[in-house]
Enzyme design. Structure first.
Site: not given
Length: 595
Positions: A201, A443, A467, A514
């Site tokens: 993150h 994903e 993912d 993406c």
């Protein structure tokens, strides 16, 4: 500057000239190193009035909650709700009744000061999480420490990291998301971390802010003294120690070239995306709210590839109604000025906990009740959202995207519910988009394995690279021990992408990529060569991707992809891209290898 809660690391002798780590956020930096040190231990506060200390703790927690909400909103605006989820989880921790009861017991029984009681209980809680075998839960220990320090700073009167007074390259064992949010990009030239990964993150936040990062450098980093001149390349994952005059000059020129390239990309952001030989490419934005739609247009996006609708559902006590959702979707379509909008249905579960959806305790939430599984179980929520999306699409280029599809049955069940919603709206006489295109997020490996049949029933594919990578490699991207395995350039991942593109092409449907991989300029030739013709990424990163795409011809990209697919490791693919990437340097080519 000092940051509280840092545990000192045992120093180890560094390499005399160079350290190698994980390429995490691209960019060149040259400057003095500056450690983020542990604060001095807190002096115990005993013999205090328990009620007075309880009040002090309550005020500190409320202030920390306000700060955390600000961080959540900042992250959501700049990076999307997926990245902001870490701060949403921290807000829940601050409301944990078991933790608060344990702290208050210490205040009453031991007559401890609020600082001492809070630090003892939160440190113990983080320690229990970190010791768990479950990778997901153990990785949450860092988030607990981050938000616990936020309360502690309020109790002690500290304000966190002292403001940088001069430009420097920061070094740390690791860095928390809130610390990254507090950095001034004009002074934080770069960040070097002993641990971490490209998908942490904190690193994603740094990347969005234009701060170069090299992660996973190991304990040798802690032996380097403050003020040591160093240089770093976040794209190669290399740090050079005390470069000589000639080397420093070369690196300074490279940094100026990198900054000039960013400025040029920003100036040309409105130009349509295309390869050097004129092949048109669609570049779209991932957004998480109404305010981001205008930013996407300003950044040169040709539309929105993923509207993450979680922004409407998180951090509230009840689900949004149909009219509230409709108003938000319509506002976004208006901001886009006729550009296409792809709305992803609610993607709850995993690391995105929604208070009014009881997912229960799961040993591994990423393999549990999330995405389409939640929607098909909570049909009341799903039907309300489908009605709002259909109504928002009346007379507009709106499409629906389904998250976490792993079987044909899931796709068919969702299509049936959409049909029921259309019939309801028709009976009510409300305008809506008939025949709305339905896309599938690719994903999980299961979706790739049945991509052919899925492509015959879906209108388009959107590859969720974050993912797909972690599921393909069985490596939680939030767990520093295995995150390096979740490498986007691993040949297994590349073959998954290629297989998906081929299935889409055979069925005549579009395939969008993406996620973090889509935003990596170094990956542009590889993705082009794999057949990707549509990218969706965070709006601020669009100009640099457009510039990267324009540097390659279709034939050159195909050659890069063909060679990459024949390689046996992610490291080999990275070397290939570094060797081939010398041409991606704009008007003043720069060397790709270390000086």
């Amino acid at each position: 500057p000092e940051l509280p809660g840092r545990r000192p690391q045992s120093p180890a002798p560094p390499s005399p000239r160079q350290l190698s780590g994980i390429p995490a956020a691209a960019g060149i930096a040259l400057g003095p190193l500056l450690k983020l040190r542990s604060a001095a231990p807190l002096a115990p506060r005993a013999g205090r009035d328990p009620e007075e200390e309880r009040q002090r703790l309550r005020i500190a927690i409320e202030a920390a909650q306000a700060e955390t909400r600000t961080l959540y909103e900042w992250s959501q605006t700049h990076l999307g709700v997926d990245s902001a989820g870490v701060f949403d989880a921290q807000l829940l921790f601050l409301e944990d009744p078991g933790l608060l009861a344990a702290v208050e017991r210490r205040l009453a029984v031991e007559r401890a000061g609020a600082e001492t009681a809070w630090q003892a209980e939160t440190t113990a809680f983080a320690g229990r999480l970190g010791a768990l075998d479950d990778p997901y839960l153990s990785a949450r220990a860092a988030d607990v420490t981050d938000v616990a320090e936020r309360v502690l700073r309020r109790l002690t009167g500290q304000t966190g990291a002292a403001a940088l007074r001069q430009p420097a390259i920061l070094t740390a064992h690791d860095l928390t998301p809130s610390e990254v949010a507090s950095l001034d990009p004009a002074l934080a030239l770069g960040v070097c971390l002993e641990t971490g990964s490209a998908s942490a993150h904190s690193v994603i936040l740094a990347r969005a802010r234009g701060i170069p990062v090299v992660a996973g450098l190991g304990p040798a980093l802690s032996a380097l003294a403050d003020g040591t001149l160093a240089a770093m390349d976040g794209e190669q994952g290399v740090v050079w120690i005390a470069p000589g005059a000639a080397q420093a000059h070369s690196l300074a020129e490279r940094r100026e070239g990198w900054l000039a390239a960013r400025r040029a990309a920003e100036r040309e952001r409105a130009k349509p995306a295309a390869t050097r030989d004129g092949r048109p490419i669609r570049v779209l934005a991932n957004i998480s709210g109404v305010a981001e739609a205008a930013e996407a247009v300003d950044s040169g996006a040709q539309g929105v590839g993923v509207l993450r609708t979680e922004f409407l559902f998180l951090a509230r006590a009840a689900a949004p109604g149909e009219e509230e959702q409709l108003a938000a979707y319509r506002a976004i379509t208006e901001s886009l000025g006729g550009r296409p909008l792809t709305i992803r249905a609610l993607d709850a579960g995993g690391d995105k906990r929604v208070p009014y959806i009881d997912t229960g305790e799961e040993a591994n939430p990423f393999l549990g009740w999330r995405g389409i599984r939640v929607l098909l179980s909570r049909r009341d929520l799903f039907r309300t959202q489908l009605r709002a999306i259909l109504r928002a699409g009346a007379g507009r280029a709106v499409e629906l995207l389904l998250p976490m599809i792993a079987s044909l049955d899931e796709l068919r069940a969702a299509k049936a519910l959409l049909g029921e919603a259309e019939a309801e709206l028709g009976r009510e006489g409300l305008p809506f988009r008939r025949g709305m295109p339905i896309g599938v997020m690719i994903e999980v490996p299961a979706a790739v394995a049945i991509a052919g049949p899925l492509a015959r029933e879906a209108a388009f594919f959107s590859i969720g690279s974050n993912d797909l990578i972690q599921y393909t490699m069985a490596a939680d991207r939030t767990n520093s021990r295995v995150a390096p395995l979740a490498d986007p350039f691993d040949p297994a991942v590349l073959r998954m992408i290629r297989q998906t593109v081929e299935a889409g092409r055979d069925a005549g449907i579009g395939v969008t990529l993406c996620g973090e991989l889509a935003a990596d300029p170094a990956a542009a030739p590889l993705l082009l060569g794999l057949g990707i013709e549509e990218f969706s990424l965070s709006a601020p990163l669009i100009p640099e991707l457009k510039r990267a795409l324009a540097a390659w011809s279709t034939a050159e990209a195909a050659d890069v992809a063909r060679e990459a697919l024949a390689l046996e490791s992610a490291a080999a693919v990275r070397r290939l891209l570094q060797e081939a990437g010398g041409r991606f340097r704009g008007p003043n080519p720069e060397p790709r290898t270390g000086p």
